[in-house]
Design a protein around this motif. Structure first.
Motif, PDB file in Angstrom:
ATOM      1  N   ALA A 168       0.765  -1.250  -0.180  1.00 45.54           N
ATOM      2  CA  ALA A 168      -0.098   0.067   0.022  1.00 45.54           C
ATOM      3  C   ALA A 168       0.905   1.088  -0.111  1.00 45.54           C
ATOM      4  O   ALA A 168       0.501   2.186  -0.469  1.00 45.54           O
ATOM      5  CB  ALA A 168      -0.860   0.062   1.053  1.00 45.54           C
ATOM      6  N   GLY A 169       1.846   1.319   0.408  1.00 49.03           N
ATOM      7  CA  GLY A 169       2.637   2.425   0.506  1.00 49.03           C
ATOM      8  C   GLY A 169       4.084   2.337  -0.329  1.00 49.03           C
ATOM      9  O   GLY A 169       3.934   1.508  -1.216  1.00 49.03           O
ATOM     10  N   PRO A 170       5.076   3.229   0.140  1.00 44.80           N
ATOM     11  CA  PRO A 170       6.397   3.131  -1.055  1.00 44.80           C
ATOM     12  C   PRO A 170       6.774   2.069  -0.495  1.00 44.80           C
ATOM     13  O   PRO A 170       7.102   1.324   0.575  1.00 44.80           O
ATOM     14  CB  PRO A 170       7.151   4.295  -0.234  1.00 44.80           C
ATOM     15  CG  PRO A 170       6.494   4.680   1.084  1.00 44.80           C
ATOM     16  CD  PRO A 170       5.114   4.315   0.989  1.00 44.80           C
ATOM     17  N   GLN A 171       7.796   1.378  -1.680  1.00 45.95           N
ATOM     18  CA  GLN A 171       8.446   0.032  -1.424  1.00 45.95           C
ATOM     19  C   GLN A 171       9.890   0.457  -0.531  1.00 45.95           C
ATOM     20  O   GLN A 171      10.628   0.821  -1.130  1.00 45.95           O
ATOM     21  CB  GLN A 171       8.787  -0.291  -2.878  1.00 45.95           C
ATOM     22  CG  GLN A 171       7.780  -0.817  -3.861  1.00 45.95           C
ATOM     23  CD  GLN A 171       7.273  -2.217  -3.280  1.00 45.95           C
ATOM     24  OE1 GLN A 171       7.864  -2.860  -2.489  1.00 45.95           O
ATOM     25  NE2 GLN A 171       6.146  -2.459  -3.665  1.00 45.95           N
ATOM     26  N   THR A 172       9.694  -0.325   0.483  1.00 42.47           N
ATOM     27  CA  THR A 172      10.958  -0.255   1.353  1.00 42.47           C
ATOM     28  C   THR A 172      11.592  -1.661   1.490  1.00 42.47           C
ATOM     29  O   THR A 172      12.717  -1.628   1.816  1.00 42.47           O
ATOM     30  CB  THR A 172      10.328  -0.071   2.757  1.00 42.47           C
ATOM     31  OG1 THR A 172       9.646  -1.070   3.406  1.00 42.47           O
ATOM     32  CG2 THR A 172       9.684   1.441   2.963  1.00 42.47           C
ATOM     33  N   ASN A 173      10.938  -2.391   0.612  1.00 41.85           N
ATOM     34  CA  ASN A 173      11.812  -3.848   0.536  1.00 41.85           C
ATOM     35  C   ASN A 173      12.211  -4.071  -0.574  1.00 41.85           C
ATOM     36  O   ASN A 173      11.547  -4.233  -1.906  1.00 41.85           O
ATOM     37  CB  ASN A 173      10.714  -4.924   0.967  1.00 41.85           C
ATOM     38  CG  ASN A 173      11.585  -6.369   1.236  1.00 41.85           C
ATOM     39  OD1 ASN A 173      12.676  -6.442   0.474  1.00 41.85           O
ATOM     40  ND2 ASN A 173      10.787  -7.300   1.722  1.00 41.85           N
ATOM     41  N   PRO A 174      13.594  -3.820  -0.989  1.00 40.01           N
ATOM     42  CA  PRO A 174      14.173  -4.238  -2.268  1.00 40.01           C
ATOM     43  C   PRO A 174      14.074  -5.331  -3.105  1.00 40.01           C
ATOM     44  O   PRO A 174      14.155  -5.633  -4.171  1.00 40.01           O
ATOM     45  CB  PRO A 174      15.608  -3.693  -2.334  1.00 40.01           C
ATOM     46  CG  PRO A 174      15.822  -3.857  -0.771  1.00 40.01           C
ATOM     47  CD  PRO A 174      14.581  -3.855  -0.101  1.00 40.01           C
ATOM     48  N   THR A 175      13.689  -6.552  -2.068  1.00 44.65           N
ATOM     49  CA  THR A 175      13.536  -7.898  -2.720  1.00 44.65           C
ATOM     50  C   THR A 175      12.236  -8.166  -3.456  1.00 44.65           C
ATOM     51  O   THR A 175      11.985  -9.188  -3.937  1.00 44.65           O
ATOM     52  CB  THR A 175      13.548  -8.901  -1.669  1.00 44.65           C
ATOM     53  OG1 THR A 175      12.722  -8.748  -0.717  1.00 44.65           O
ATOM     54  CG2 THR A 175      14.930  -8.746  -1.037  1.00 44.65           C
ATOM     55  N   LEU A 176      11.253  -7.119  -3.184  1.00 46.15           N
ATOM     56  CA  LEU A 176       9.801  -7.406  -3.744  1.00 46.15           C
ATOM     57  C   LEU A 176       9.817  -6.911  -5.011  1.00 46.15           C
ATOM     58  O   LEU A 176      10.522  -6.034  -5.468  1.00 46.15           O
ATOM     59  CB  LEU A 176       8.872  -6.357  -3.136  1.00 46.15           C
ATOM     60  CG  LEU A 176       8.610  -6.929  -1.367  1.00 46.15           C
ATOM     61  CD1 LEU A 176       7.499  -5.912  -0.921  1.00 46.15           C
ATOM     62  CD2 LEU A 176       8.103  -8.476  -1.416  1.00 46.15           C
ATOM     63  N   LEU A 177       9.125  -7.603  -5.795  1.00 42.59           N
ATOM     64  CA  LEU A 177       8.947  -7.537  -7.274  1.00 42.59           C
ATOM     65  C   LEU A 177       7.879  -6.224  -7.454  1.00 42.59           C
ATOM     66  O   LEU A 177       6.952  -6.095  -6.535  1.00 42.59           O
ATOM     67  CB  LEU A 177       8.602  -8.473  -8.222  1.00 42.59           C
ATOM     68  CG  LEU A 177       9.463  -9.786  -8.127  1.00 42.59           C
ATOM     69  CD1 LEU A 177       8.839 -10.993  -8.914  1.00 42.59           C
ATOM     70  CD2 LEU A 177      10.768  -9.308  -8.717  1.00 42.59           C
ATOM     71  N   VAL A 178       8.003  -5.456  -8.562  1.00 45.21           N
ATOM     72  CA  VAL A 178       7.036  -4.173  -8.747  1.00 45.21           C
ATOM     73  C   VAL A 178       5.900  -4.826  -9.564  1.00 45.21           C
ATOM     74  O   VAL A 178       6.047  -5.146 -10.537  1.00 45.21           O
ATOM     75  CB  VAL A 178       7.653  -3.204  -9.497  1.00 45.21           C
ATOM     76  CG1 VAL A 178       6.602  -2.021  -9.811  1.00 45.21           C
ATOM     77  CG2 VAL A 178       8.830  -2.731  -8.751  1.00 45.21           C
ATOM     78  N   ARG A 179       4.895  -4.985  -8.712  1.00 41.55           N
ATOM     79  CA  ARG A 179       3.502  -5.691  -9.164  1.00 41.55           C
ATOM     80  C   ARG A 179       2.492  -5.557  -8.223  1.00 41.55           C
ATOM     81  O   ARG A 179       2.691  -4.815  -7.113  1.00 41.55           O
ATOM     82  CB  ARG A 179       3.724  -7.146  -9.469  1.00 41.55           C
ATOM     83  CG  ARG A 179       3.895  -8.099  -8.312  1.00 41.55           C
ATOM     84  CD  ARG A 179       4.177  -9.432  -8.492  1.00 41.55           C
ATOM     85  NE  ARG A 179       2.926  -9.927  -9.368  1.00 41.55           N
ATOM     86  CZ  ARG A 179       2.112 -10.860  -8.649  1.00 41.55           C
ATOM     87  NH1 ARG A 179       2.226 -11.054  -7.457  1.00 41.55           N
ATOM     88  NH2 ARG A 179       1.090 -11.345  -9.588  1.00 41.55           N
ATOM     89  N   ASP A 180       1.013  -5.823  -8.509  1.00 43.65           N
ATOM     90  CA  ASP A 180       0.175  -5.455  -7.662  1.00 43.65           C
ATOM     91  C   ASP A 180      -0.159  -6.741  -6.944  1.00 43.65           C
ATOM     92  O   ASP A 180      -0.957  -7.787  -7.507  1.00 43.65           O
ATOM     93  CB  ASP A 180      -1.046  -5.018  -8.789  1.00 43.65           C
ATOM     94  CG  ASP A 180      -2.158  -4.671  -7.969  1.00 43.65           C
ATOM     95  OD1 ASP A 180      -2.278  -4.476  -6.864  1.00 43.65           O
ATOM     96  OD2 ASP A 180      -3.340  -4.364  -8.642  1.00 43.65           O
ATOM     97  N   TYR A 181       0.272  -6.708  -5.785  1.00 46.48           N
ATOM     98  CA  TYR A 181       0.261  -7.930  -5.041  1.00 46.48           C
ATOM     99  C   TYR A 181      -1.400  -8.296  -4.322  1.00 46.48           C
ATOM    100  O   TYR A 181      -1.565  -9.243  -4.683  1.00 46.48           O
ATOM    101  CB  TYR A 181       1.102  -7.681  -3.660  1.00 46.48           C
ATOM    102  CG  TYR A 181       2.663  -8.212  -4.186  1.00 46.48           C
ATOM    103  CD1 TYR A 181       3.046  -9.312  -4.122  1.00 46.48           C
ATOM    104  CD2 TYR A 181       3.543  -7.069  -4.409  1.00 46.48           C
ATOM    105  CE1 TYR A 181       4.365  -9.643  -4.730  1.00 46.48           C
ATOM    106  CE2 TYR A 181       4.733  -7.177  -4.660  1.00 46.48           C
ATOM    107  CZ  TYR A 181       5.255  -8.761  -4.705  1.00 46.48           C
ATOM    108  OH  TYR A 181       6.530  -8.800  -5.252  1.00 46.48           O
ATOM    109  N   PRO A 182      -1.808  -7.181  -4.227  1.00 44.66           N
ATOM    110  CA  PRO A 182      -3.354  -7.610  -3.673  1.00 44.66           C
ATOM    111  C   PRO A 182      -4.189  -8.287  -5.077  1.00 44.66           C
ATOM    112  O   PRO A 182      -5.005  -8.851  -4.807  1.00 44.66           O
ATOM    113  CB  PRO A 182      -4.115  -6.082  -3.502  1.00 44.66           C
ATOM    114  CG  PRO A 182      -2.775  -5.364  -3.022  1.00 44.66           C
ATOM    115  CD  PRO A 182      -1.578  -5.824  -3.796  1.00 44.66           C
ATOM    116  N   LEU A 183      -4.109  -7.584  -5.991  1.00 44.28           N
ATOM    117  CA  LEU A 183      -4.441  -8.140  -7.148  1.00 44.28           C
ATOM    118  C   LEU A 183      -4.046  -9.849  -7.505  1.00 44.28           C
ATOM    119  O   LEU A 183      -4.875 -10.509  -7.743  1.00 44.28           O
ATOM    120  CB  LEU A 183      -4.226  -7.413  -8.503  1.00 44.28           C
ATOM    121  CG  LEU A 183      -4.855  -7.890  -9.835  1.00 44.28           C
ATOM    122  CD1 LEU A 183      -6.442  -7.726  -9.815  1.00 44.28           C
ATOM    123  CD2 LEU A 183      -4.277  -7.211 -11.257  1.00 44.28           C
ATOM    124  N   GLY A 184      -2.912 -10.154  -7.155  1.00 49.68           N
ATOM    125  CA  GLY A 184      -2.327 -11.409  -7.210  1.00 49.68           C
ATOM    126  C   GLY A 184      -3.056 -12.213  -6.172  1.00 49.68           C
ATOM    127  O   GLY A 184      -3.440 -13.405  -6.457  1.00 49.68           O
TER     128      GLY A 184
END
Length: 144
Positions: free
Chosen positions: A92-108
């Motif tokens: 929901a907020g800014p990406q603070t974890n560099p290991t997460l892929l840039v994608r829509d996780y709630p939609l997934g």
């Protein structure tokens, strides 16, 4: 063969632990321990009892084929949701974890929920049709 695989597994786990202690500072190791421990506690204290209670309630109120599919969806979505909570909350907020892929996780997660429900519906329909065909052909006279 089992003993050899067990020894290999223990050796690899020990090597991984040694690498963890060698490459991370004490604070990071403690954070990892808390994260792993919290997962076990959440599973054993929250997810498993909740799944058992909801599964029991569902199984009592639905016909057997439908109940089986519903309980499977409950177990799959419960486990996936527990694992996904950190990602869903942080997306929901800014990406603070560099290991997460840039994608829509709630939609997934919604896609997983939808696919699980569709799969359960298809399996339930197949079982119900099979039961109905068996009853019609007289192969299963004792059923409802």
């Amino acid at each position: 063969m089992r003993v050899a695989l067990g020894v290999l597994g223990v050796a690899l786990a020990a090597y991984g632990g040694w690498l963890l202690l060698r490459t991370q500072d004490t604070g990071e190791v403690l954070t990892i321990g808390v994260w792993l421990g919290a997962g076990v506690v959440l599973h054993d204290a929250v997810l498993a009892p909740l799944t058992i209670v909801l599964g029991w309630a569902v199984a009592r109120r639905l016909p057997d084929p439908v109940a089986a599919g519903a309980v499977v969806v409950l177990v799959v979505l419960g486990s996936a949701s527990l694992v996904a909570v950190p990602v869903l909350v942080n997306s929901a907020g800014p990406q603070t974890n560099p290991t997460l892929l840039v994608r829509d996780y709630p939609l997934g997660w919604l896609e997983l929920a939808g696919a699980s429900l569709v799969l359960a519906a298809v399996v339930t329909a197949a079982v119900l049709r099979s039961d109905e065909a068996r009853r019609r052909n007289g192969a299963d006279p004792g059923r409802r």
